[in-house]
Design a protein around this motif. Structure first.
Motif, PDB file in Angstrom:
ATOM      1  N   LEU A 183       0.848  -1.187   0.000  1.00 32.30           N
ATOM      2  CA  LEU A 183       0.000   0.000   0.000  1.00 32.30           C
ATOM      3  C   LEU A 183       0.883   1.237   0.000  1.00 32.30           C
ATOM      4  N   ARG A 184       0.431   2.282  -0.706  1.00 34.46           N
ATOM      5  CA  ARG A 184       1.189   3.540  -0.780  1.00 34.46           C
ATOM      6  C   ARG A 184       0.250   4.715  -0.557  1.00 34.46           C
ATOM      7  N   CYS A 185       0.823   5.810  -0.021  1.00 29.93           N
ATOM      8  CA  CYS A 185       0.040   7.022   0.175  1.00 29.93           C
ATOM      9  C   CYS A 185       0.972   8.230   0.277  1.00 29.93           C
ATOM     10  N   SER A 186       0.559   9.348  -0.338  1.00 32.80           N
ATOM     11  CA  SER A 186       1.261  10.622  -0.198  1.00 32.80           C
ATOM     12  C   SER A 186       0.417  11.537   0.681  1.00 32.80           C
ATOM     13  N   THR A 187       1.077  12.273   1.585  1.00 36.40           N
ATOM     14  CA  THR A 187       0.334  13.113   2.514  1.00 36.40           C
ATOM     15  C   THR A 187       0.895  14.526   2.551  1.00 36.40           C
ATOM     16  N   LEU A 188       0.020  15.471   2.839  1.00 34.40           N
ATOM     17  CA  LEU A 188       0.400  16.858   3.102  1.00 34.40           C
ATOM     18  C   LEU A 188      -0.406  17.330   4.301  1.00 34.40           C
ATOM     19  N   VAL A 189       0.284  17.789   5.347  1.00 38.63           N
ATOM     20  CA  VAL A 189      -0.362  18.292   6.557  1.00 38.63           C
ATOM     21  C   VAL A 189       0.046  19.746   6.751  1.00 38.63           C
ATOM     22  N   PHE A 190      -0.927  20.627   6.964  1.00 42.28           N
ATOM     23  CA  PHE A 190      -0.622  22.050   7.139  1.00 42.28           C
ATOM     24  C   PHE A 190      -1.475  22.623   8.265  1.00 42.28           C
ATOM     25  N   ASP A 191      -0.976  23.714   8.853  1.00 41.98           N
ATOM     26  CA  ASP A 191      -1.662  24.316   9.989  1.00 41.98           C
ATOM     27  C   ASP A 191      -1.114  25.713  10.211  1.00 41.98           C
ATOM     28  N   ASP A 192      -1.906  26.563  10.894  1.00 45.11           N
ATOM     29  CA  ASP A 192      -1.432  27.896  11.248  1.00 45.11           C
ATOM     30  C   ASP A 192      -0.303  27.833  12.267  1.00 45.11           C
ATOM     31  N   SER A 193      -0.365  26.882  13.178  1.00 45.52           N
ATOM     32  CA  SER A 193       0.672  26.698  14.194  1.00 45.52           C
ATOM     33  C   SER A 193       1.616  25.582  13.774  1.00 45.52           C
ATOM     34  N   GLU A 194       2.726  25.476  14.489  1.00 43.71           N
ATOM     35  CA  GLU A 194       3.715  24.448  14.183  1.00 43.71           C
ATOM     36  C   GLU A 194       3.150  23.058  14.475  1.00 43.71           C
ATOM     37  N   THR A 195       3.344  22.126  13.542  1.00 39.18           N
ATOM     38  CA  THR A 195       2.938  20.740  13.755  1.00 39.18           C
ATOM     39  C   THR A 195       4.009  20.046  14.583  1.00 39.18           C
ATOM     40  N   THR A 196       3.636  19.531  15.747  1.00 41.32           N
ATOM     41  CA  THR A 196       4.606  18.935  16.659  1.00 41.32           C
ATOM     42  C   THR A 196       4.596  17.418  16.662  1.00 41.32           C
ATOM     43  N   SER A 197       3.512  16.811  16.163  1.00 45.46           N
ATOM     44  CA  SER A 197       3.431  15.352  16.185  1.00 45.46           C
ATOM     45  C   SER A 197       2.622  14.856  15.002  1.00 45.46           C
ATOM     46  N   LEU A 198       3.147  13.840  14.323  1.00 46.10           N
ATOM     47  CA  LEU A 198       2.438  13.181  13.235  1.00 46.10           C
ATOM     48  C   LEU A 198       2.519  11.678  13.444  1.00 46.10           C
ATOM     49  N   LYS A 199       1.365  11.020  13.463  1.00 45.93           N
ATOM     50  CA  LYS A 199       1.325   9.568  13.553  1.00 45.93           C
ATOM     51  C   LYS A 199       0.487   9.020  12.402  1.00 45.93           C
ATOM     52  N   GLU A 200       0.842   7.820  11.965  1.00 45.61           N
ATOM     53  CA  GLU A 200       0.166   7.220  10.809  1.00 45.61           C
ATOM     54  C   GLU A 200      -0.256   5.804  11.139  1.00 45.61           C
ATOM     55  N   ALA A 201      -1.421   5.395  10.588  1.00 45.58           N
ATOM     56  CA  ALA A 201      -1.918   4.030  10.760  1.00 45.58           C
ATOM     57  C   ALA A 201      -2.716   3.639   9.532  1.00 45.58           C
ATOM     58  N   VAL A 202      -2.897   2.339   9.339  1.00 47.65           N
ATOM     59  CA  VAL A 202      -3.699   1.811   8.233  1.00 47.65           C
ATOM     60  C   VAL A 202      -4.640   0.760   8.807  1.00 47.65           C
ATOM     61  N   GLY A 203      -5.914   0.878   8.451  1.00 40.49           N
ATOM     62  CA  GLY A 203      -6.877  -0.071   8.994  1.00 40.49           C
ATOM     63  C   GLY A 203      -8.102  -0.213   8.129  1.00 40.49           C
ATOM     64  N   PHE A 204      -9.115  -0.888   8.670  1.00 38.29           N
ATOM     65  CA  PHE A 204     -10.334  -1.187   7.917  1.00 38.29           C
ATOM     66  C   PHE A 204     -11.362  -0.069   7.976  1.00 38.29           C
ATOM     67  N   GLY A 205     -11.060   1.005   8.684  1.00 32.56           N
ATOM     68  CA  GLY A 205     -12.006   2.109   8.774  1.00 32.56           C
ATOM     69  C   GLY A 205     -11.296   3.425   8.995  1.00 32.56           C
ATOM     70  N   PRO A 206     -12.025   4.536   8.839  1.00 30.42           N
ATOM     71  CA  PRO A 206     -11.428   5.848   9.078  1.00 30.42           C
ATOM     72  C   PRO A 206     -11.387   6.181  10.563  1.00 30.42           C
ATOM     73  N   GLY A 207     -10.438   7.064  10.937  1.00 30.95           N
ATOM     74  CA  GLY A 207     -10.419   7.567  12.298  1.00 30.95           C
ATOM     75  C   GLY A 207      -9.481   6.831  13.236  1.00 30.95           C
ATOM     76  N   GLU A 208      -9.676   7.083  14.514  1.00 33.22           N
ATOM     77  CA  GLU A 208      -8.758   6.621  15.553  1.00 33.22           C
ATOM     78  C   GLU A 208      -8.606   5.110  15.600  1.00 33.22           C
ATOM     79  N   TRP A 209      -9.692   4.370  15.289  1.00 34.09           N
ATOM     80  CA  TRP A 209      -9.641   2.914  15.432  1.00 34.09           C
ATOM     81  C   TRP A 209      -9.243   2.211  14.142  1.00 34.09           C
ATOM     82  N   GLY A 210      -8.870   2.941  13.122  1.00 37.55           N
ATOM     83  CA  GLY A 210      -8.426   2.330  11.876  1.00 37.55           C
ATOM     84  C   GLY A 210      -6.951   2.002  11.902  1.00 37.55           C
ATOM     85  N   GLU A 211      -6.586   0.954  12.628  1.00 37.67           N
ATOM     86  CA  GLU A 211      -5.171   0.605  12.818  1.00 37.67           C
ATOM     87  C   GLU A 211      -4.944  -0.910  12.764  1.00 37.67           C
ATOM     88  N   GLN A 212      -5.869  -1.649  12.138  1.00 37.53           N
ATOM     89  CA  GLN A 212      -5.766  -3.114  12.160  1.00 37.53           C
ATOM     90  C   GLN A 212      -4.593  -3.630  11.327  1.00 37.53           C
TER      91      GLN A 212
END
Length: 402
Positions: free
Chosen positions: A142-171
């Motif tokens: 599996l492949r994915c390209s990402t871009l994250v932007f914000d008015d403030s500094e981004t201090t943490s980025l975490k990534e997961a892949v799962g069967f659904g969107p959101g916090e519990w999509g990490e299977q």
């Protein structure tokens, strides 16, 4: 007399002799302002700290806030109760804000000091996740390209892949912190202002414009965007036909979509946020499942948002025919993509599957395998959908390919 101290004396020097340092007021801005960490993005607040002293008079503190130094177009003559103030008033976001503190004694004499913040952040981290493909015949990649932007500094980025969107999509892949790289402008562009923007995409980003003007060339539109802070103009739409230039605060992604519309092209400002590509090998995905990339972004104020890609479908089987009776042959085999693909499509043969991907059928009398035209299983000449095969010959062989 009263004096406004230096920033160091007010906030960072803990020794008692710091009072002597405070006499050098002219050497610093005299106040410190910051946005309060840990609040909800819908209820932001700022904290303002300064020092003032007059041994013979009571002091009155007032505050002006503006979008230019010394301005008061946001807040005017707000009375402060002390030299340490926390307030959650509504303010302009996405632009630098300048705070001017005025200290007045009983004689009416006024002293001022100023400080600023680069932006007042009232939005969650945003971004865009673009899967390398929306369907796959390989169970391991599996492949994915990402871009994250914000008015403030981004201090943490975490990534997961799962069967659904959101916090519990990490299977499939549990939450982890990948490496990221800053986007940099490509200075190879012949237009000096467009070098700070991405290659244009055909379409118009559906977003309320910050401003709309008419410019003869896209480069002139880019110049107007560059005059604004990066938090206020992140991209622009440009109509190649009539020169309409729409300056936008948003980028594509997180519910903001790009649609083809007339002769509009969309340009994104470079150097905004964090970008990276994810590749996961050695997976063991099952047929006919949806998989989502999820990104958890946290900024320096503690605002957290989870961004989700479009689903990726795993498809490891060939198309299914109709009823097969009295078959003479029905076998699966592996075919090389380039050998079975027209020359102009060979560029699409990327990391082709190692699974059996071709099914060869020789059917017999009573079969209803490929007749599916305007009248299903009756019409033998015309087809109404490109996912079906229509044929008018009573005897034929069919090769089904995924």
């Amino acid at each position: 007399m009263y004096r406004i101290p230096t920033t160091a004396a007010a906030f960072f020097v803990k020794k008692p002799e710091s009072a002597a340092i405070a006499t050098e007021a002219a050497e610093s801005t005299g106040c410190v302002v910051k946005q309060v960490i840990g609040r909800d993005h819908t209820d932001p607040a700022f904290e303002l700290v300064f020092l003032a002293h007059d041994s013979r008079s009571e002091l009155v503190y007032t505050l002006d806030i503006g979008t230019v130094p010394g301005g008061n177009d946001v807040v005017s003559d707000m009375e402060l109760g002390s030299t340490v103030t926390t307030a959650n008033i509504d303010m302009t976001d996405g632009v630098p804000l300048y705070f001017t503190v005025k200290v007045t004694n009983n004689e009416g004499l006024v002293s001022t000091t100023s400080c600023s913040i680069h932006t007042y952040d009232v939005t969650l981290p945003a971004g865009r996740l673009t899967p390398g493909f929306l369907s796959t015949s390989r169970p391991d990649i599996l492949r994915c390209s990402t871009l994250v932007f914000d008015d403030s500094e981004t201090t943490s980025l975490k990534e997961a892949v799962g069967f659904g969107p959101g916090e519990w999509g990490e299977q499939l892949v549990g939450w982890n912190e990948p490496d990221v790289t800053w986007i940099e402008a490509d200075a190879a562009n012949q237009f000096p202002n467009l070098e700070y923007f991405s290659i244009p995409q055909l379409g118009r980003l559906v977003s309320p414009p910050v401003d709309s003007v008419t410019k003869q060339y896209p480069d002139a539109c880019a110049a107007e965007c560059l005059k604004m802070p990066t938090t206020k103009c992140r991209s622009f739409n440009y109509d190649m036909r009539d020169g309409k230039c729409e300056l936008l605060e948003e980028l594509e992604g997180d519910g903001v979509v790009l649609h083809q519309y007339g002769d509009f092209y969309h340009y994104e400002r470079l150097g905004l946020g964090l970008a990276t590509d994810y590749t996961h090998n050695g997976l063991d995905m099952k047929h006919n499942n949806l998989h989502y990339f999820n990104i958890e972004a946290v900024n320096s104020l503690g605002y957290k948002n989870i961004l989700t890609s479009l689903p990726i479908l795993t498809d490891f089987t060939t198309p299914e025919p109709g009823l097969i009776q009295n078959k003479q042959l029905d076998v699966m085999s592996h075919g090389t993509c380039i050998l079975l693909t027209p020359e102009e499509w060979e560029g699409r043969c990327v990391e082709e599957t190692f699974l059996s991907n071709n099914r060869t059928i020789i059917d017999g009398k009573g079969s209803m395998t490929v007749f599916n035209g305007h009248i299903p299983l009756v019409d033998e000449r015309w087809t109404r959908a490109n996912r079906y095969i229509a044929c008018k010959s009573p005897k034929f062989n069919v090769l089904l390919k995924s």
